[in-house]
Design a protein around this motif. Structure first.
Motif, PDB file in Angstrom:
ATOM      1  N   THR A   1     -18.974 -38.842 -78.041  1.00 27.25           N
ATOM      2  CA  THR A   1     -17.609 -39.328 -77.835  1.00 27.25           C
ATOM      3  C   THR A   1     -16.572 -38.532 -78.626  1.00 27.25           C
ATOM      4  OG1 THR A   1     -17.827 -40.934 -79.644  1.00 27.25           O
ATOM      5  CG2 THR A   1     -18.427 -41.685 -77.426  1.00 27.25           C
TER       6      THR A   1
ATOM      7  N   THR B   1     -24.788 -36.980 -68.106  1.00 26.14           N
ATOM      8  CA  THR B   1     -25.027 -38.418 -68.239  1.00 26.14           C
ATOM      9  C   THR B   1     -26.516 -38.757 -68.179  1.00 26.14           C
ATOM     10  OG1 THR B   1     -24.666 -38.706 -65.856  1.00 26.14           O
ATOM     11  CG2 THR B   1     -22.774 -39.026 -67.309  1.00 26.14           C
ATOM     12  N   ASP B   2     -27.312 -37.964 -67.463  1.00 31.69           N
ATOM     13  CA  ASP B   2     -28.756 -38.215 -67.434  1.00 31.69           C
ATOM     14  C   ASP B   2     -29.378 -37.936 -68.799  1.00 31.69           C
ATOM     15  OD1 ASP B   2     -28.731 -38.978 -64.818  1.00 31.69           O
ATOM     16  OD2 ASP B   2     -29.417 -37.048 -64.020  1.00 31.69           O
TER      17      ASP B   2
ATOM     18  N   TYR C   1     -27.897 -38.125 -71.888  1.00 31.99           N
ATOM     19  CA  TYR C   1     -27.489 -38.971 -73.011  1.00 31.99           C
ATOM     20  C   TYR C   1     -27.375 -40.450 -72.678  1.00 31.99           C
ATOM     21  CZ  TYR C   1     -26.754 -34.482 -75.193  1.00 31.99           C
ATOM     22  OH  TYR C   1     -26.966 -33.225 -75.688  1.00 31.99           O
ATOM     23  N   GLY C   2     -27.486 -40.807 -71.408  1.00 33.42           N
ATOM     24  CA  GLY C   2     -27.610 -42.211 -71.020  1.00 33.42           C
ATOM     25  C   GLY C   2     -26.572 -43.125 -71.637  1.00 33.42           C
ATOM     26  N   ASP C   3     -27.067 -44.171 -72.342  1.00 32.85           N
ATOM     27  CA  ASP C   3     -26.180 -45.192 -72.901  1.00 32.85           C
ATOM     28  C   ASP C   3     -25.643 -44.816 -74.276  1.00 32.85           C
ATOM     29  OD1 ASP C   3     -26.568 -46.787 -70.676  1.00 32.85           O
ATOM     30  OD2 ASP C   3     -28.325 -47.780 -71.551  1.00 32.85           O
ATOM     31  N   ASN C   4     -25.996 -43.632 -74.766  1.00 31.14           N
ATOM     32  CA  ASN C   4     -25.524 -43.210 -76.089  1.00 31.14           C
ATOM     33  C   ASN C   4     -24.875 -41.830 -75.982  1.00 31.14           C
ATOM     34  OD1 ASN C   4     -25.144 -43.171 -78.921  1.00 31.14           O
ATOM     35  ND2 ASN C   4     -27.041 -42.004 -79.175  1.00 31.14           N
ATOM     36  N   PRO C   5     -23.765 -41.735 -75.279  1.00 24.67           N
ATOM     37  CA  PRO C   5     -23.161 -40.429 -75.038  1.00 24.67           C
ATOM     38  C   PRO C   5     -22.324 -39.948 -76.222  1.00 24.67           C
ATOM     39  CG  PRO C   5     -21.822 -42.107 -74.022  1.00 24.67           C
ATOM     40  CD  PRO C   5     -23.026 -42.818 -74.595  1.00 24.67           C
TER      41      PRO C   5
END
Length: 299
Positions: free
Chosen positions: A101, A92-93, A95-99
Motif C-alpha cells: 500500500t 493481485t494473484d 499478494y492476495g489479501d495483503n497487498p
C-alpha cells in the motif's frame, strides 16, 4: 492520430506528418544547424522548462487557449497534452489479501517478497520513491538526496528487474516477470486489458505531464500553434483518454471510460498524497542524475 491529428486535419485541411522516436539531441541538432524539420515534439515537461527560449519557441497563448488547460500545467515553452503519474502497481494473484500500500512496502522484500520492476532511467521515479520509502516527507524531496536514495535502492537491487522500454514494461507486467512495478499507468492498464491481474496504489504517486514543445526556428509556427490549440480542446482530450490510459489536461473533457481504466488515471484517488515532479530541479540536474544512475544500475 485519433485524438489530435485526424480531427485537426479534417477541420483545417492542414496535414500533420509523424516521425519517431522523439529525440532531444536530434531536436537540438536541428536548431543548431538551422534546419528544423519538426514543428512539434512530445517531451517531458522538464525539457520545456530547461530549454525554453534557447532550443524552444515560446508558446503563443493568443492562439493556444490557456483557459482550457488545468491551472499550473501550461508552460512558457510547453503545452501539456496528457496527465500521468509514476505509481506502484502490483499483481493481485501474488499478494492476495495483503497487498502493498506504499513505497515503503515496495522496498520491503521480507514482508512482500517478489520481483520489483523499474525503468532503467534516473528520471522515472525510482529516486523519489526510494526517498519516500525511507521516510522523507513529500514536501522535502527536492533537492534529491542522492546518497540516501541510492542506499535505499541498494536494498532491493537483487530483487529488481530493470526495464528498458514501455513495451518491455507492459510485457513484464503481462507475463508475471515482475510482481510489482514502479509503472506508467498507461502501460499497466494495457497489460490489464491483455489479462494481467494488476491494481494501482495511489499513495504518494509522482505526478507529471507530457507536453508538446516547438523547436526554435520552425517555419510553420502559426500552423503548429493552431494544432496545439486543438490538442487542448475538450473533444481532443476526451478522445485521448478513451483510447489510452492517461488523463485529460482540460477539466471540461468528459471521456467515456470504464471503471477499470478510470482506476489507472490520475483523478484525485491520491487523497492529496501525490507529489509533483520538480521540473526545474530535473532540468538543472538531469545530466548529473543520469550519470549517477547509470553507474549505480550497472552495478
Amino acid at each position: 492520430m485519433k485524438a489530435f491529428i485526424e480531427p485537426f486535419t479534417k477541420e483545417t485541411g492542414i496535414k500533420v506528418g509523424q516521425d519517431s522516436p522523439l529525440s532531444y539531441p536530434k531536436l537540438k541538432a536541428m536548431v543548431d544547424a538551422k534546419r528544423v524539420t519538426w514543428d512539434a515534439m512530445e517531451a517531458y515537461s522538464y525539457f520545456a522548462v530547461g530549454e525554453c527560449g534557447t532550443y524552444l519557441e515560446k508558446i503563443d497563448y493568443s492562439i493556444v487557449d490557456k483557459s482550457k488547460i488545468e491551472p499550473g500545467l501550461a508552460l512558457e515553452c510547453g503545452v501539456p497534452n496528457m496527465k500521468s503519474a509514476l505509481l506502484l502497481v502490483y499483481n493481485t494473484d501474488k499478494y492476495g489479501d495483503n497487498p502493498p500500500t506504499s513505497w515503503k512496502d515496495f522496498f520491503d522484500t521480507k514482508k512482500f517478497p517478489g520481483k520489483r520492476g523499474m525503468m532503467n532511467a534516473a528520471d522515472q521515479g525510482a529516486l523519489e520513491a526510494a526517498l519516500l520509502a525511507d521516510g522523507v516527507d513529500g514536501k522535502d524531496l527536492f533537492p534529491l538526496d542522492y546518497d540516501r536514495a541510492f542506499a535505499k535502492l541498494d536494498s532491493i537491487r537483487d530483487d529488481t528487474k530493470f526495464i528498458a522500454t514501455g513495451a518491455d514494461q507492459e510485457q513484464a507486467l503481462q507475463n508475471g516477470t515482475v510482481d510489482m512495478m514502479l509503472a506508467w499507468p498507461g502501460r499497466a492498464y494495457d497489460a490489464v486489458t491483455k489479462g494481467a491481474k494488476l491494481k494501482p496504489v495511489w499513495n504518494q504517486p509522482i505526478f507529471y505531464n507530457d507536453v508538446f514543445v516547438v523547436p526554435k526556428g520552425t517555419k510553420n509556427k502559426k500552423a503548429v500553434m493552431e494544432f496545439l490549440n486543438h490538442v487542448v480542446s475538450a473533444e481532443a482530450q476526451a478522445t485521448l483518454a478513451e483510447n489510452i490510459a492517461y488523463a485529460p489536461i482540460n477539466p471540461a473533457a468528459k471521456p467515456n471510460i470504464d471503471a477499470v481504466k478510470k482506476s489507472f488515471l490520475p483523478s484525485g484517488q491520491d487523497n492529496g498524497t501525490g507529489i509533483k515532479r520538480d521540473d526545474k530541479w530535473w532540468a538543472d540536474n538531469l545530466v548529473d542524475a543520469t550519470e549517477r544512475w547509470t553507474k549505480w544500475s550497472a552495478g
